[in-house]
Motif scaffolding. Structure first.
Motif, PDB file in Angstrom:
ATOM      1  N   LYS A  14       3.151  -4.620   3.321  1.00 51.55           N
ATOM      2  CA  LYS A  14       2.714  -3.881   2.422  1.00 51.55           C
ATOM      3  C   LYS A  14       3.144  -2.073   3.058  1.00 51.55           C
ATOM      4  O   LYS A  14       2.351  -1.096   2.169  1.00 51.55           O
ATOM      5  CB  LYS A  14       1.324  -4.581   2.630  1.00 51.55           C
ATOM      6  CG  LYS A  14       0.590  -6.119   2.629  1.00 51.55           C
ATOM      7  CD  LYS A  14      -0.729  -5.901   2.439  1.00 51.55           C
ATOM      8  CE  LYS A  14      -1.413  -7.368   2.562  1.00 51.55           C
ATOM      9  NZ  LYS A  14      -2.500  -7.680   2.801  1.00 51.55           N
ATOM     10  N   SER A  15       3.275  -1.886   4.186  1.00 58.69           N
ATOM     11  CA  SER A  15       2.655  -0.883   4.503  1.00 58.69           C
ATOM     12  C   SER A  15       5.305   0.015   4.272  1.00 58.69           C
ATOM     13  O   SER A  15       5.566  -0.295   5.098  1.00 58.69           O
ATOM     14  CB  SER A  15       2.784  -0.647   6.068  1.00 58.69           C
ATOM     15  OG  SER A  15       1.793  -1.384   6.704  1.00 58.69           O
ATOM     16  N   ASN A  16       4.349   0.840   3.682  1.00 55.43           N
ATOM     17  CA  ASN A  16       6.352   1.739   3.451  1.00 55.43           C
ATOM     18  C   ASN A  16       6.599   2.331   4.850  1.00 55.43           C
ATOM     19  O   ASN A  16       7.874   2.113   4.389  1.00 55.43           O
ATOM     20  CB  ASN A  16       5.745   2.829   2.546  1.00 55.43           C
ATOM     21  CG  ASN A  16       5.501   2.860   1.029  1.00 55.43           C
ATOM     22  OD1 ASN A  16       6.170   1.778   0.344  1.00 55.43           O
ATOM     23  ND2 ASN A  16       3.897   2.407   0.340  1.00 55.43           N
ATOM     24  N   GLU A  17       5.832   3.139   5.660  1.00 52.57           N
ATOM     25  CA  GLU A  17       6.141   3.928   6.539  1.00 52.57           C
ATOM     26  C   GLU A  17       6.869   2.609   7.349  1.00 52.57           C
ATOM     27  O   GLU A  17       7.437   3.087   8.602  1.00 52.57           O
ATOM     28  CB  GLU A  17       5.247   3.873   7.353  1.00 52.57           C
ATOM     29  CG  GLU A  17       4.175   4.795   6.719  1.00 52.57           C
ATOM     30  CD  GLU A  17       3.515   4.310   5.809  1.00 52.57           C
ATOM     31  OE1 GLU A  17       3.135   3.038   5.417  1.00 52.57           O
ATOM     32  OE2 GLU A  17       2.352   5.327   5.885  1.00 52.57           O
ATOM     33  N   LYS A  18       6.903   1.007   6.975  1.00 55.37           N
ATOM     34  CA  LYS A  18       7.861  -0.307   8.014  1.00 55.37           C
ATOM     35  C   LYS A  18       8.970  -0.678   7.491  1.00 55.37           C
ATOM     36  O   LYS A  18       9.005  -1.542   7.694  1.00 55.37           O
ATOM     37  CB  LYS A  18       6.620  -0.798   8.720  1.00 55.37           C
ATOM     38  CG  LYS A  18       5.541  -0.908   9.612  1.00 55.37           C
ATOM     39  CD  LYS A  18       5.152  -1.757  10.629  1.00 55.37           C
ATOM     40  CE  LYS A  18       4.335  -1.164  11.378  1.00 55.37           C
ATOM     41  NZ  LYS A  18       3.626  -1.775  12.540  1.00 55.37           N
TER      42      LYS A  18
ATOM     43  N   THR B 102       1.254  -1.218  -0.142  1.00 57.10           N
ATOM     44  CA  THR B 102      -0.189   0.040   0.377  1.00 57.10           C
ATOM     45  C   THR B 102       1.123   0.816   0.010  1.00 57.10           C
ATOM     46  O   THR B 102       1.591   1.502   0.507  1.00 57.10           O
ATOM     47  CB  THR B 102      -1.117   0.168   1.140  1.00 57.10           C
ATOM     48  OG1 THR B 102       0.140  -0.426   2.325  1.00 57.10           O
ATOM     49  CG2 THR B 102      -2.176  -1.178   1.179  1.00 57.10           C
TER      50      THR B 102
ATOM     51  N   SER C  23      -1.236   6.223   3.388  1.00 63.29           N
ATOM     52  CA  SER C  23      -0.523   6.159   5.161  1.00 63.29           C
ATOM     53  C   SER C  23      -1.307   5.219   6.136  1.00 63.29           C
ATOM     54  O   SER C  23      -0.692   4.905   7.741  1.00 63.29           O
ATOM     55  CB  SER C  23      -0.813   7.788   5.569  1.00 63.29           C
ATOM     56  OG  SER C  23      -2.589   7.756   5.666  1.00 63.29           O
ATOM     57  N   THR C  24      -2.039   4.407   5.634  1.00 66.86           N
ATOM     58  CA  THR C  24      -2.144   3.244   6.693  1.00 66.86           C
ATOM     59  C   THR C  24      -1.001   2.058   7.237  1.00 66.86           C
ATOM     60  O   THR C  24      -1.012   1.836   5.861  1.00 66.86           O
ATOM     61  CB  THR C  24      -3.491   2.674   6.036  1.00 66.86           C
ATOM     62  OG1 THR C  24      -4.719   3.660   5.250  1.00 66.86           O
ATOM     63  CG2 THR C  24      -4.661   1.677   7.272  1.00 66.86           C
ATOM     64  N   THR C  25      -1.154   1.664   8.145  1.00 66.12           N
ATOM     65  CA  THR C  25      -0.266   1.262   8.627  1.00 66.12           C
ATOM     66  C   THR C  25      -0.716  -0.059   9.085  1.00 66.12           C
ATOM     67  O   THR C  25      -1.838   0.521  10.595  1.00 66.12           O
ATOM     68  CB  THR C  25       0.983   1.163   9.612  1.00 66.12           C
ATOM     69  OG1 THR C  25       1.195   2.890   8.549  1.00 66.12           O
ATOM     70  CG2 THR C  25       1.606   0.718   9.809  1.00 66.12           C
ATOM     71  N   ASP C  26      -0.378  -1.410   9.293  1.00 60.03           N
ATOM     72  CA  ASP C  26      -1.153  -2.054   9.445  1.00 60.03           C
ATOM     73  C   ASP C  26      -0.110  -2.744  10.667  1.00 60.03           C
ATOM     74  O   ASP C  26       0.987  -2.548  10.521  1.00 60.03           O
ATOM     75  CB  ASP C  26      -0.836  -3.842   8.734  1.00 60.03           C
ATOM     76  CG  ASP C  26      -1.308  -5.100   9.475  1.00 60.03           C
ATOM     77  OD1 ASP C  26      -1.279  -5.234  10.051  1.00 60.03           O
ATOM     78  OD2 ASP C  26      -1.424  -6.172   8.667  1.00 60.03           O
ATOM     79  N   GLN C  27      -0.935  -2.188  11.884  1.00 56.88           N
ATOM     80  CA  GLN C  27       0.389  -2.436  13.582  1.00 56.88           C
ATOM     81  C   GLN C  27       1.040  -3.985  13.660  1.00 56.88           C
ATOM     82  O   GLN C  27       2.024  -4.207  13.923  1.00 56.88           O
ATOM     83  CB  GLN C  27      -0.512  -1.790  14.469  1.00 56.88           C
ATOM     84  CG  GLN C  27      -1.207  -0.188  14.056  1.00 56.88           C
ATOM     85  CD  GLN C  27       0.070   0.427  14.007  1.00 56.88           C
ATOM     86  OE1 GLN C  27       1.247   0.090  14.535  1.00 56.88           O
ATOM     87  NE2 GLN C  27      -0.072   1.557  13.247  1.00 56.88           N
TER      88      GLN C  27
ATOM     89  N   GLU D  99       2.041  -5.565  11.055  1.00 53.87           N
ATOM     90  CA  GLU D  99       3.274  -6.194  10.680  1.00 53.87           C
ATOM     91  C   GLU D  99       4.588  -5.679  11.194  1.00 53.87           C
ATOM     92  O   GLU D  99       4.386  -4.910  11.924  1.00 53.87           O
ATOM     93  CB  GLU D  99       3.140  -5.399   9.246  1.00 53.87           C
ATOM     94  CG  GLU D  99       2.231  -6.021   8.458  1.00 53.87           C
ATOM     95  CD  GLU D  99       2.783  -4.580   6.880  1.00 53.87           C
ATOM     96  OE1 GLU D  99       2.637  -5.815   5.976  1.00 53.87           O
ATOM     97  OE2 GLU D  99       2.987  -3.938   6.797  1.00 53.87           O
TER      98      GLU D  99
END
Length: 256
Positions: free
Chosen positions: A194-198, A24, A27-31, A33
């Motif tokens: 899936k999360s770029n932020e991670k 994805t 900005s949605t982050t799967d906590q 992950e």
């Protein structure tokens, strides 16, 4: 080597990695992950001072000369033009000259005398061992083909520390490399995140770091001690040694 890859089973001895849903970009982050730390290989896990880049450049120029009937000067100019435009000389060769990428790999990357140059690095191994794998997963991310990537990390004696590898698949009819967006999406899919932020990332390439930073990855641009700093930083973090990762990404190390 026990880690995962998405290469065809006939090309290697790893177990294959089942690809996940596409990453994805929002900005949605799967906590739930677990983050992934992506490490570049060449001129990143070993220093530029080993001069492998120069040896590789000479072999690339020779390949251009032999296969395109160019002078040494013209071969060198075209080699670097393709490098600037595509991130890899081989991509330009395949796009414009229908060169067999696996033949190129055998004459360039696989022809390098790495065994004479790359030696085990206890400090590097300790650094990677100090990353807390209960907090983050470790993944290799290279523009080289699988044979070269495996060779380098085995010589460094760190091949057992990484869970998987995403590489430029020269055997595919259409392949991508960093900094193309498709390559980052491939890495995330193969690593199962899936999360770029991670996503954490360290690379010596300005354009690769800039592309990752623009995705929202946490990026460290590794500069050699003799490199001049870029006029505009590629990312938030700019480091001169991998050891600096302990400070800028302290949250993924043990005892943090």
């Amino acid at each position: 080597m026990p880690f995962n890859t998405a290469a065809p089973p006939q090309t290697m001895d790893y177990r294959s990695q089942t690809q996940q849903d596409p990453p994805t970009n929002g900005s949605t982050t799967d906590q739930s992950e677990k983050p992934v730390f992506f490490f570049d290989i060449d001129n990143c896990l070993y220093p530029k001072s080993l001069d492998i880049h120069r040896m590789m450049a000479q072999l690339i120029d020779r390949f251009f000369e032999d296969h395109l009937s160019l002078s040494q000067k013209d071969a060198n100019e075209l080699h670097y033009r393709y490098y600037r435009e595509y991130g890899l000389a081989i991509e330009g060769l395949v796009r414009h000259h229908k060169v067999n990428a696996l033949e190129y790999n055998s004459k360039v990357d696989d022809a390098l005398p790495l065994e004479d140059v790359i030696k085990p690095n206890p400090e590097l191994r300790k650094l990677i061992e100090d990353i807390d794998t209960s907090k983050v997963r470790l993944w290799l991310f290279t523009n080289a083909y699988i044979t070269h990537g495996k060779r380098v990390v085995k010589l460094l004696e760190i091949d057992d520390l990484f869970e998987g590898i995403t590489y430029c698949d020269y055997g595919s009819d259409k392949f991508y490399c960093k900094p193309h967006v498709e390559m980052y999406e491939k890495a995330m899919a193969e690593a199962g995140i899936k999360s770029n932020e991670k996503c954490y990332f360290v690379d010596d390439s300005y354009i690769n770091c800039k592309a990752a930073d623009e995705r929202g990855w946490k990026v460290a641009h590794l500069l050699d001690e003799n490199d001049a700093p870029p006029a505009q930083p590629a990312s938030k973090y700019q480091i001169r040694s991998l050891q600096e990762l302990r400070n800028i990404f302290s949250e993924v190390f043990k005892n943090s």
